[in-house]
Design a protein around this motif. Structure first.
Motif, PDB file in Angstrom:
ATOM      1  N   ARG A  13      43.278  74.292  -2.963  1.00  0.00           N
ATOM      2  CA  ARG A  13      43.724  72.982  -2.492  1.00  0.00           C
ATOM      3  C   ARG A  13      44.927  72.432  -3.251  1.00  0.00           C
ATOM      4  N   ARG A  14      45.177  72.879  -4.470  1.00  0.00           N
ATOM      5  CA  ARG A  14      46.254  72.312  -5.277  1.00  0.00           C
ATOM      6  C   ARG A  14      47.145  73.412  -5.809  1.00  0.00           C
ATOM      7  N   SER A  60      55.045  67.410   4.010  1.00  0.00           N
ATOM      8  CA  SER A  60      53.803  67.586   3.254  1.00  0.00           C
ATOM      9  C   SER A  60      53.976  68.474   2.035  1.00  0.00           C
ATOM     10  N   HIS A  61      55.180  69.033   1.845  1.00  0.00           N
ATOM     11  CA  HIS A  61      55.454  69.927   0.726  1.00  0.00           C
ATOM     12  C   HIS A  61      54.509  71.144   0.744  1.00  0.00           C
ATOM     13  N   ARG A  62      54.497  71.842   1.866  1.00  0.00           N
ATOM     14  CA  ARG A  62      53.691  73.043   1.998  1.00  0.00           C
ATOM     15  C   ARG A  62      54.449  74.066   2.830  1.00  0.00           C
ATOM     16  N   TYR A 100      58.765  70.618  -9.261  1.00  0.00           N
ATOM     17  CA  TYR A 100      58.866  69.187  -9.539  1.00  0.00           C
ATOM     18  C   TYR A 100      60.232  68.908 -10.167  1.00  0.00           C
ATOM     19  N   GLY A 107      49.157  70.787   1.902  1.00  0.00           N
ATOM     20  CA  GLY A 107      49.957  69.767   1.249  1.00  0.00           C
ATOM     21  C   GLY A 107      49.148  69.012   0.204  1.00  0.00           C
ATOM     22  N   MET A 108      49.836  68.487  -0.789  1.00  0.00           N
ATOM     23  CA  MET A 108      49.137  67.868  -1.904  1.00  0.00           C
ATOM     24  C   MET A 108      48.433  66.581  -1.504  1.00  0.00           C
ATOM     25  N   ASP A 109      48.952  65.859  -0.528  1.00  0.00           N
ATOM     26  CA  ASP A 109      48.367  64.577  -0.130  1.00  0.00           C
ATOM     27  C   ASP A 109      47.734  64.627   1.251  1.00  0.00           C
ATOM     28  N   GLU A 110      47.471  65.812   1.758  1.00  0.00           N
ATOM     29  CA  GLU A 110      46.905  65.930   3.094  1.00  0.00           C
ATOM     30  C   GLU A 110      45.411  65.624   3.077  1.00  0.00           C
ATOM     31  N   LYS A 111      44.933  65.072   4.176  1.00  0.00           N
ATOM     32  CA  LYS A 111      43.531  64.711   4.305  1.00  0.00           C
ATOM     33  C   LYS A 111      42.710  65.930   4.736  1.00  0.00           C
ATOM     34  N   LYS A 150      58.593  64.460  -9.715  1.00  0.00           N
ATOM     35  CA  LYS A 150      58.256  64.254  -8.312  1.00  0.00           C
ATOM     36  C   LYS A 150      58.272  65.592  -7.593  1.00  0.00           C
TER      37      LYS A 150
END
Length: 459
Positions: A272-273, A331-333, A175, A68-72, A179
């Motif tokens: 990662r992206r 998570s958009h994955r 997108y 996911g784009m914002d995952e840790k 978004k």
């Protein structure tokens, strides 16, 4: 997790073997400290060698999907470790997963190349009608107006298997209104490109490899570690030195892991992206994307939640279905063990069953191993692991080719395949248990190291 379990159980076995028995005697194994000039190894040396080999091979071979784009980093690392554990528990299913992704990547590359060729042919046909002066005037008008224009077909690059892998592993994010909306599968992306809803993404194989985190150093270390491990086993066989069941199981897992690694050779590693694809059409945005839907917690498939969550990773690896969890959607994955299409089912089934057969056959190398008791012999479990995949391939193949699955014969074959799967799982668990029990007392020759000077010619 599995490596840690191996280490803990082996250490317990080593300590218990060193303690005095009830009749006052003790079982004492030869250690390097007792005879500094002797070429010996300890139980910890064996476990360390197997653990390092397993970790090096699985860490290098496992190619995870785009997170996911914002995952840790913790969530990403946890899923990677989970995938590695699955590679240790079910290496034959990892081969099946890699095979499905391999065929899916090739099919995606072919489909997109066909679309690129069609758009180029259409553009060339239009250019035959429009004169060169008209093209220049239109270009000046477009330049002066400052209106954005999409990529021209001449700018499109040929898709390779790397592009196909990138698309199936969640590399293209849709997108809408600036978004993130959902990850696109290759068929969905191809449909939107064909309809003109989005522009054809221009990303070359070099661009994708630049996003990849795979390097030659990690691959080289893993290959050297595996080569050294195999060389030691071969040398021990030549010098008639026994090996442990743990080493045989490690050899079998790494062999299947190498097969999956070859199938994933062109797949990007640790990207990662994703690549952003913008929705430019005036039509309503899509509402039935594959990775936009969230499975309902009240659906019938969750009537047995514990069994479902336990079986879901294995079902996903086999390619039967990939569960899209609410967490993955938020998570958009794509799912951790998803990312494949429905291509070459029989070939995929054959490679998966063949891998299971090889896995069991390699455990049969210890057919004459000195087991502590008759009940601890793993001959039946090894034969079951080697033979059940053959029966599964014949059974499922016949159900696909010859029998209507809605008929009674189809139901019988489904039941037979389910029973065979449980037999295979039981045999695999038995192998793991017997492997752990064998560490309680190993044959004396196990602790002898290879005399490498015997392989050097003397003059």
């Amino acid at each position: 997790m599995t490596l840690l379990l191996y280490t803990i159980l082996a250490c317990i076995a080593f300590v218990s073997a060193s303690l005095p028995s009830l009749n006052g005697t003790s079982v004492r194994t030869l250690d390097a400290s007792d005879c500094p000039s002797c070429n010996t190894r300890t139980l910890w040396d064996i476990i360390w060698s197997c653990g390092v080999t397993l970790f090096a091979c699985t860490w290098t071979a496992v190619h995870t999907n785009v997170p996911g784009m914002d995952e840790k980093a913790f969530a990403i690392t946890s899923r990677r470790l989970f995938t590695m554990v699955m590679a240790l528990i079910a290496p034959e299913l990892m081969v099946t997963w890699a095979t499905r992704q391999f065929f899916s990547a090739r099919a995606a590359a072919k489909d997109f190349n066909d679309e690129i060729g069609a758009q180029r042919a259409k553009t060339q046909g239009d250019h035959q009608v429009i004169s060169e002066a008209t093209v220049q005037s239109l270009g000046e008008i477009e330049k002066s107006s400052g209106s954005p224009s999409g990529p021209k077909p001449a700018d499109f690059t040929v898709w390779t298997a790397t592009n196909g892998f990138f698309a199936w592993m969640g590399g293209f994010m849709l997108y809408i209104d600036s978004k993130p909306h959902a990850t696109l599968t290759p068929p969905e992306l191809l449909h939107f490109v064909h309809e003109g809803y989005v522009d054809m993404p221009i990303i070359t194989e070099a661009d994708i490899e630049d996003r990849s985190k795979g390097d030659g150093l990690s691959k080289g270390i893993a290959i050297l570690q595996l080569a050294w491990f195999v060389a030691q086993l071969v040398a021990r066989y030549v010098q008639n030195l026994p090996v442990t069941l743990l080493e045989i199981d490690t050899l079998a897992i790494t062999a299947l892991t190498c097969i999956a690694y070859c199938l994933w050779w062109k797949k990007p590693k640790d990207v990662r992206r994703p690549y952003v694809v913008h929705w430019k059409a005036t039509a309503s945005p899509p509402s039935d994307l594959t990775y936009e839907k969230v499975e309902s917690e009240d659906s019938g498939v969750c009537c047995l939640p514990y069994f479902f969550y336990l079986a879901d990773p294995f079902v996903s690896l086999m390619g039967i279905d990939a569960y899209v969890s609410p967490r993955a959607t938020r998570s958009h994955r794509i799912p951790s063990l998803g990312g494949y299409g429905d291509y070459h089912n029989m070939t995929t089934l054959f490679l998966g069953c063949f891998s299971g057969m090889v896995f069991g056959a390699m455990h049969c190398l210890c057919w004459n191993y000195s087991f502590q008791s008759h009940t601890e012999q793993w001959r039946a479990a090894s034969l079951g692991t080697a033979c059940v995949p053959v029966f599964l391939f014949i059974n499922i193949g016949c159900s696909i080719w010859l029998v209507d699955m809605d008929s009674g014969h189809g139901l019988i074959m489904i039941i037979a395949a389910t029973i065979s799967s449980f037999i295979y799982i039981a045999a695999r668990i038995t192998l793991i248990i017997l492997m752990m029990l064998s560490l309680r007392s190993l044959p004396p020759g196990v602790y002898d190291t290879v005399d490498w000077t015997r392989f050097v010619p003397h003059f």
